[in-house]
Design an enzyme around this catalytic site. Structure first.
Site, PDB file in Angstrom:
ATOM      1  N   ASP A 161     -17.781   0.027  14.547  1.00  0.00           N
ATOM      2  CA  ASP A 161     -17.215  -1.327  14.500  1.00  0.00           C
ATOM      3  C   ASP A 161     -18.197  -2.395  14.939  1.00  0.00           C
ATOM      4  OD1 ASP A 161     -14.625  -1.743  13.501  1.00  0.00           O
ATOM      5  OD2 ASP A 161     -13.834  -0.461  15.077  1.00  0.00           O
ATOM      6  N   ARG A 197     -13.785   6.373  12.329  1.00  0.00           N
ATOM      7  CA  ARG A 197     -14.075   5.081  12.932  1.00  0.00           C
ATOM      8  C   ARG A 197     -14.522   5.351  14.371  1.00  0.00           C
ATOM      9  NH1 ARG A 197      -9.717   0.674  15.046  1.00  0.00           N
ATOM     10  NH2 ARG A 197     -11.216  -0.902  15.669  1.00  0.00           N
ATOM     11  N   MET A 220       4.148  -8.161  18.898  1.00  0.00           N
ATOM     12  CA  MET A 220       4.436  -9.544  18.522  1.00  0.00           C
ATOM     13  C   MET A 220       5.821  -9.695  17.905  1.00  0.00           C
ATOM     14  SD  MET A 220       3.413 -12.585  18.649  1.00  0.00           S
ATOM     15  CE  MET A 220       1.662 -12.921  18.806  1.00  0.00           C
ATOM     16  N   ILE A 253      -0.720  -8.868  12.747  1.00  0.00           N
ATOM     17  CA  ILE A 253      -0.129 -10.188  12.998  1.00  0.00           C
ATOM     18  C   ILE A 253      -0.617 -11.183  11.947  1.00  0.00           C
ATOM     19  CG2 ILE A 253      -0.021 -12.097  14.662  1.00  0.00           C
ATOM     20  CD1 ILE A 253      -0.299  -9.913  16.893  1.00  0.00           C
ATOM     21  N   HIS A 309      -9.011 -11.540  12.659  1.00  0.00           N
ATOM     22  CA  HIS A 309      -8.414 -10.200  12.640  1.00  0.00           C
ATOM     23  C   HIS A 309      -7.439 -10.147  13.812  1.00  0.00           C
ATOM     24  CE1 HIS A 309      -8.512  -5.681  12.235  1.00  0.00           C
ATOM     25  NE2 HIS A 309      -8.021  -5.839  13.455  1.00  0.00           N
ATOM     26  N   LYS A 331      -4.583   7.231  12.725  1.00  0.00           N
ATOM     27  CA  LYS A 331      -4.347   6.769  11.367  1.00  0.00           C
ATOM     28  C   LYS A 331      -5.271   7.565  10.439  1.00  0.00           C
ATOM     29  CE  LYS A 331      -2.849   2.197  12.719  1.00  0.00           C
ATOM     30  NZ  LYS A 331      -3.181   0.819  12.958  1.00  0.00           N
ATOM     31  N   GLU A 354      -9.754  -0.987   6.549  1.00  0.00           N
ATOM     32  CA  GLU A 354     -10.860  -0.329   7.265  1.00  0.00           C
ATOM     33  C   GLU A 354     -11.074   1.086   6.738  1.00  0.00           C
ATOM     34  OE1 GLU A 354      -8.456  -1.646  10.466  1.00  0.00           O
ATOM     35  OE2 GLU A 354     -10.200  -2.032  11.727  1.00  0.00           O
TER      36      GLU A 354
HETATM   37  P1  ADP Z   1      -3.987  -2.042  15.224  1.00  0.00           P
HETATM   38  O1  ADP Z   1      -4.975  -2.886  15.956  1.00  0.00           O
HETATM   39  O2  ADP Z   1      -3.312  -1.014  16.065  1.00  0.00           O
HETATM   40  O3  ADP Z   1      -4.470  -1.523  13.880  1.00  0.00           O
HETATM   41  P2  ADP Z   1      -2.207  -3.660  13.619  1.00  0.00           P
HETATM   42  O4  ADP Z   1      -3.223  -4.336  12.775  1.00  0.00           O
HETATM   43  O5  ADP Z   1      -1.314  -2.659  12.976  1.00  0.00           O
HETATM   44  O6  ADP Z   1      -2.823  -3.076  14.935  1.00  0.00           O
HETATM   45  O7  ADP Z   1      -1.301  -4.834  14.260  1.00  0.00           O
HETATM   46  C1  ADP Z   1      -0.294  -4.551  15.186  1.00  0.00           C
HETATM   47  C2  ADP Z   1       0.367  -5.869  15.576  1.00  0.00           C
HETATM   48  O8  ADP Z   1       0.896  -6.473  14.392  1.00  0.00           O
HETATM   49  C3  ADP Z   1       1.523  -5.697  16.544  1.00  0.00           C
HETATM   50  O9  ADP Z   1       1.462  -6.694  17.550  1.00  0.00           O
HETATM   51  C4  ADP Z   1       2.726  -5.938  15.674  1.00  0.00           C
HETATM   52  O10 ADP Z   1       3.789  -6.480  16.410  1.00  0.00           O
HETATM   53  C5  ADP Z   1       2.192  -6.962  14.713  1.00  0.00           C
HETATM   54  N1  ADP Z   1       3.031  -7.054  13.510  1.00  0.00           N
HETATM   55  C6  ADP Z   1       3.215  -6.139  12.549  1.00  0.00           C
HETATM   56  N2  ADP Z   1       4.130  -6.593  11.660  1.00  0.00           N
HETATM   57  C7  ADP Z   1       4.532  -7.821  12.086  1.00  0.00           C
HETATM   58  C8  ADP Z   1       5.461  -8.802  11.631  1.00  0.00           C
HETATM   59  N3  ADP Z   1       6.176  -8.602  10.526  1.00  0.00           N
HETATM   60  N4  ADP Z   1       5.579  -9.946  12.330  1.00  0.00           N
HETATM   61  C9  ADP Z   1       4.873 -10.153  13.467  1.00  0.00           C
HETATM   62  N5  ADP Z   1       3.983  -9.277  13.950  1.00  0.00           N
HETATM   63  C10 ADP Z   1       3.821  -8.126  13.279  1.00  0.00           C
END
Ligand code: ADP
Length: 409
Positions: free
Chosen positions: A162, A105, A296, A341, A220, A23, A391
């Protein structure tokens, strides 16, 4: 030493390099007299190791023309290709801007790194030694630093950790009940997701007013997941520990587990340490329980009983840990949801809040479905919020602060 005197056109690039994605974001810091940062664009290179592609958005969320690249595999070569592509793409998209520094990060700072640092080869080696404590993240974070150093040897690179946000916790919140010689070797609870918590802590006063300094738990909930209990916007306790395996159930990580299970797997089920590590980090959590996915969204859309069971367990773990953190704080005044999530799943928030009614949490169902900022009911004793994390902004702020320090030397 690069020239750190600032001028219009200066840019800070930040990278969050994971196993399957990098990212990134670019921030303008055009006014040399302030530390103001303006996000120019953000995005990610996903599918690292397969057919990687670059997806990016402008500051206002409008999609930018991306770029395709075919990376080899999950190796430094793949990172090199990906990052080379990123810097070429940045040069085309924001011509005439100078990259002043790159902020990274880095998940684990160990005992030693509790502040952002300018990377040197010696520091990189010391960070390498922490890779076994964060095998899903640290090697990738450091690979990205090495690739940037190769592509642009004089560019200032800054690591933010972190673990750092939790470094000031009381001894009892950090200690394991282990013999002193083990504790002296740095085996303690470090906690993670600190950049996300630091960002949320920084915006709490804007949203919560005076309550920002009261008893707040931030959840988080992303691919990795943890919760942090804060008072006066400082970390008091958190669910993750020595490694980012502990605490909540996650996308592919098991979360809280009796250490006796690990002993049993190795002594009686013939698993090697590497196999156990692989299982606990990559094959457990939502993926392991559902047998379907770590995502999710897919589980919520599935009618499979094991998908629902995985979600039940996920919510149960959060509800239990929330009770534990509230006990640590001596009560609860505000609950904040963030990350993928936490920000996007109304149903997970609803279920967690239902389990937390005993704490005085009462959700406004419509506000929750609408993903509003404030989602607690008017009468809720605990205020409830959905606050998007950032972040990347923290990484950029830390990098700019060190640039300023460097320019003053
Ligand atoms: P990372 O830790 O990789 O930064 P993110 O903060 O992007 O992760 O979160 C990824 C999670 O968020 C995945 O499990 C994804 O399914 C979930 N997610 C993203 N959008 C939705 C949504 N609209 N409904 C449910 N879960 C979601």
């Amino acid at each position: 030493m690069p020239d750190l005197r600032r001028s219009a056109g200066d840019t800070i690039v930040v990278l969050n390099a994971g196993s399957s994605s990098i990212k990134f974001a670019a921030f303008a810091c055009d006014d040399p007299h302030t530390t103001a940062l303006e996000r120019l664009l953000y995005g990610e290179i996903d599918g690292m190791g397969k057919a990687a592609r670059l997806l990016a958005w402008a500051h206002d969320g409008k999609p930018l023309p991306g770029s395709d690249v075919t990376a080899l595999d999950d190796t430094p070569q793949a990172y090199e290709q990906g990052l080379q592509m990123l810097f070429q793409w940045l040069r085309q998209l924001v011509p005439g801007r100078r990259v002043l520094a790159v902020g990274h990060r880095v998940v684990h700072g160990g005992v030693e790194f509790v502040q952002p640092v300018c990377i040197t080869p010696e520091i990189l080696e010391r960070l390498d030694a922490l890779s076994p404590l964060a095998p899903l993240h640290q090697p990738h974070n450091l690979a990205a630093i090495r690739v940037v150093a190769k592509l642009a040897p004089t560019l200032l690179q800054i690591a933010s950790f972190d673990t750092a946000f939790h470094a000031g916790q009381d001894w009892v919140m950090q200690a394991y009940a282990l013999p002193q010689k083990i504790r002296d070797a740095g085996v303690k609870r470090y906690g993670f997701h600190g950049l996300s918590y630091e960002y949320i802590a920084s915006v709490l006063p804007t949203h919560l007013g005076l309550q920002a300094d009261a008893r707040v738990v931030v959840a988080h909930l992303g691919n990795g997941a943890s919760m942090c209990a804060m008072r006066e916007r400082r970390s008091i306790a958190t669910t993750m520990g020595f490694t980012a395996l502990d605490g909540l159930m996650m996308g592919t990580r098991c979360g809280n587990l009796d250490p006796g299970v690990v002993l049993y797997l190795q002594a009686h089920m013939g698993m090697s340490p590497t196999e156990v590590e692989n299982m606990l980090y990559r094959e457990s959590g939502l993926l392991g329980v559902s047998g379907i996915s770590s995502d999710m969204r897919l589980l919520e859309a599935s009618n499979e009983p094991w998908a629902q069971a995985a979600i039940d367990l996920y919510v149960n773990r959060i509800a239990r840990e929330l009770g534990s953190l509230a006990a640590t704080l001596g009560g609860l005044d505000a609950l904040v949801f963030t990350a993928g999530i936490g920000e996007h799943s109304a149903s997970i928030r609803r279920r967690i809040c239902r389990d937390a009614q005993w704490l005085g949490v009462d959700l406004d169902a419509d506000a929750n479905e609408a993903h509003a900022l404030r989602i607690g009911s008017v009468g809720s004793r605990v205020s409830v919020w959905t606050i998007p994390t950032n972040e990347e902004l923290m990484l950029a702020q830390h990098a700019l602060a060190l640039v300023q320090d460097g320019a003053r030397l």
